[in-house]
Design an enzyme around this catalytic site. Structure first.
Site, PDB file in Angstrom:
ATOM      1  N   CYS A   1       0.832  -1.216   0.000  1.00  0.00           N
ATOM      2  CA  CYS A   1       0.000   0.000   0.000  1.00  0.00           C
ATOM      3  C   CYS A   1       0.859   1.254   0.000  1.00  0.00           C
ATOM      4  CB  CYS A   1      -0.920  -0.022   1.225  1.00  0.00           C
ATOM      5  SG  CYS A   1      -1.886   1.491   1.417  1.00  0.00           S
TER       6      CYS A   1
ATOM      7  N   CYS B   1       0.300   3.787   2.897  1.00  0.00           N
ATOM      8  CA  CYS B   1       0.869   3.245   4.138  1.00  0.00           C
ATOM      9  C   CYS B   1       2.352   3.598   4.231  1.00  0.00           C
ATOM     10  CB  CYS B   1       0.702   1.735   4.194  1.00  0.00           C
ATOM     11  SG  CYS B   1      -1.006   1.160   4.127  1.00  0.00           S
TER      12      CYS B   1
END
Length: 351
Positions: free
Chosen positions: A32, A35
Site C-alpha cells: 500500500c 501506508c
C-alpha cells in the site's frame, strides 16, 4: 532507534493492550503506497511520544497477522496500486469498507479512536491529544520524562511542524554555571507540567524541577540531537516565584544567543568571540500565562541542525540569577545521525 513494535502474534498484541495504558496501532500492508508514505510520520510520533507502560506504538501487517486484522474488522483482499499519500485504498471487511491504512488507538484495551486513510494532520492531532491526557493522569509514573508531553502549554504548534524535543540526545546534554541545589539539565526537556505552575507546598514537595544559574545570571546549554532537524521555533518556560521578604528571586532570561551545529558546548569567553546565528531579546510581554516565551527562528539558518547551543547572556531584572523550567523544540525530523559522531555543519557564517 525506533520505538515502534512490529507485532508478531495475537498474544503479543493482546499482552500490550493489557500492559500499556494507550496503544496506537497502524494496520498496514507492504503493497500500500499511502501506508508507506505516512510511515515516517508515524515513526516520528512514536519516537516523540512513546512511554513505557503508558503509550505504545505498534504496527500490524494485515497480510501476516490476519487473526488480529479479522478481529477488528480489517481483511485485505488484494494489492492494488496506491501511488499517492492523498489516495486511500478502500478494501473489504466483514461489516464495512475500511480505508488503507487504518489507525486504531486503544485506551485501557478498548478502541478509543479510529482514523481511516493517510491523514497526517488528523493522526498527529488525535495522538497528541491522547498523549496529553496520559501525561495529566500519569505524572507520578514518569510520563513525559523525555520531553514531548505538553498539554499544559497554550496555543497550537506552527502548521506543518511537530514537537521534536524527543530527538534530544539526553546523554550528551550539558549545562554550564548551574546551581547544583536545583534540578539537573535533564529537567529542561521533561514534558511534564512544571511544578512552578502548581504553586504551594504540594509543588515544593515534588522537588526543584528547574535550573538556576550559580555565580551570575549566565547559563550555557548544549543540546545534541539524535537526528538532523529543521528547527522552526523554540519555547522557553521560566517561572520565578513572586518576591518575598527574605527570598532572592531569580530572573527570566532576557538575551539569548543561539549557535547551531557546534561539536561541543562553548565556554563563556569563547561564545563572546563567536557571532551567534541568531540573538533574541525577550521582554515581559513575550511571556504567556504559563511562563513560556515562543521564539521564532530564522528558519533558513536552522535547516540541517545536529546540535544547538543556547547562551543565556543576562536576565530581565535586577537579580543575580536566572531560572529556566523547560525548553521545547519545534520543527521537522530528518535523517538519524550515527551516534557518537557530531560533525560541525556550515551554519552560514562561512567559518
Amino acid at each position: 532507534m525506533s520505538k515502534t513494535i512490529n507485532i508478531s502474534s495475537s498474544e503479543e498484541f493482546e499482552g500490550l493492550l493489557k500492559s500499556s495504558r494507550i496503544v496506537v496501532t497502524d494496520f498496514y500492508a507492504d503493497w500500500c503506497g499511502p501506508c508507506k508514505a505516512i510511515a515516517p510520520i508515524y515513526e516520528q510520533l512514536s519516537a516523540q511520544l512513546s512511554r513505557q507502560n503508558q503509550i505504545t506504538f505498534v504496527k500490524v501487517n494485515v497480510d501476516n497477522q490476519k487473526e488480529i486484522a479479522a478481529k477488528y474488522g480489517i481483511t485485505a483482499y488484494g494489492a492494488p496500486h496506491c501511488p499517492k499519500l492523498t489516495d486511500s485504498f478502500i478494501w473489504e471487511s466483514a461489516n464495512t469498507p475500511i480505508s488503507m491504512p487504518t489507525f486504531m488507538i486503544f485506551k485501557a484495551g478498548k478502541v478509543e479512536e479510529k482514523i481511516q486513510g493517510a491523514d497526517p494532520r488528523k493522526l498527529q492531532a488525535v495522538i497528541k491529544k491522547l498523549a496529553a491526557e496520559a501525561e495529566g493522569g500519569a505524572s507520578s509514573s514518569g510520563f513525559g520524562a523525555s520531553g514531548s508531553g505538553s498539554g499544559w502549554r497554550k496555543g497550537d504548534l506552527p502548521r506543518g511542524y511537530t514537537d521534536v524535543t524527543g530527538e534530544v540526545d539526553v546523554k550528551g546534554l550539558e549545562l554550564l554555571n548551574s546551581d547544583s541545589e536545583f534540578g539537573s539539565v535533564r529537567v529542561l526537556i521533561d514534558g511534564a507540567k512544571p511544578t512552578g505552575l502548581s504553586g504551594g507546598k504540594a509543588a515544593e514537595s515534588k522537588g526543584k524541577d528547574w535550573v538556576e544559574s550559580d555565580t551570575d545570571e549566565q547559563l550555557m546549554l548544549f543540546m545534541p540531537f539524535q537526528s538532523t532537524l529543521k528547527v522552526h521555533t523554540l519555547q522557553i518556560t521560566s517561572l520565578p516565584p513572586k518576591a518575598g521578604d527574605d527570598d532572592e528571586v531569580p530572573m527570566r532570561p532576557k538575551t539569548i544567543q543561539i549557535y547551531p551545529n557546534r561539536a561541543h558546548i562553548l565556554g563563556f569567553e569563547e561564545a563572546e568571540d563567536i557571532p551567534a546565528t541568531q540573538s533574541i531579546t525577550l521582554s515581559e510581554k513575550d511571556w504567556d500565562e504559563t511562563g513560556t516565551a515562543t521564539i521564532s527562528l530564522r528558519f533558513v539558518k536552522f535547516q540541517n541542525v545536529m546540535s544547538l547551543v543556547l547562551f543565556i547572556v543576562d536576565g530581565d531584572g535586577e537579580g543575580e540569577k536566572v531560572r529556566i523550567d523547560r525548553v521545547r523544540i519545534i520543527g521537522e525530523t530528518g535523517e538519524k545521525r550515527e551516534m557518537g559522531k557530531l560533525e560541525k555543519v556550515d551554519d552560514g557564517h562561512g567559518h
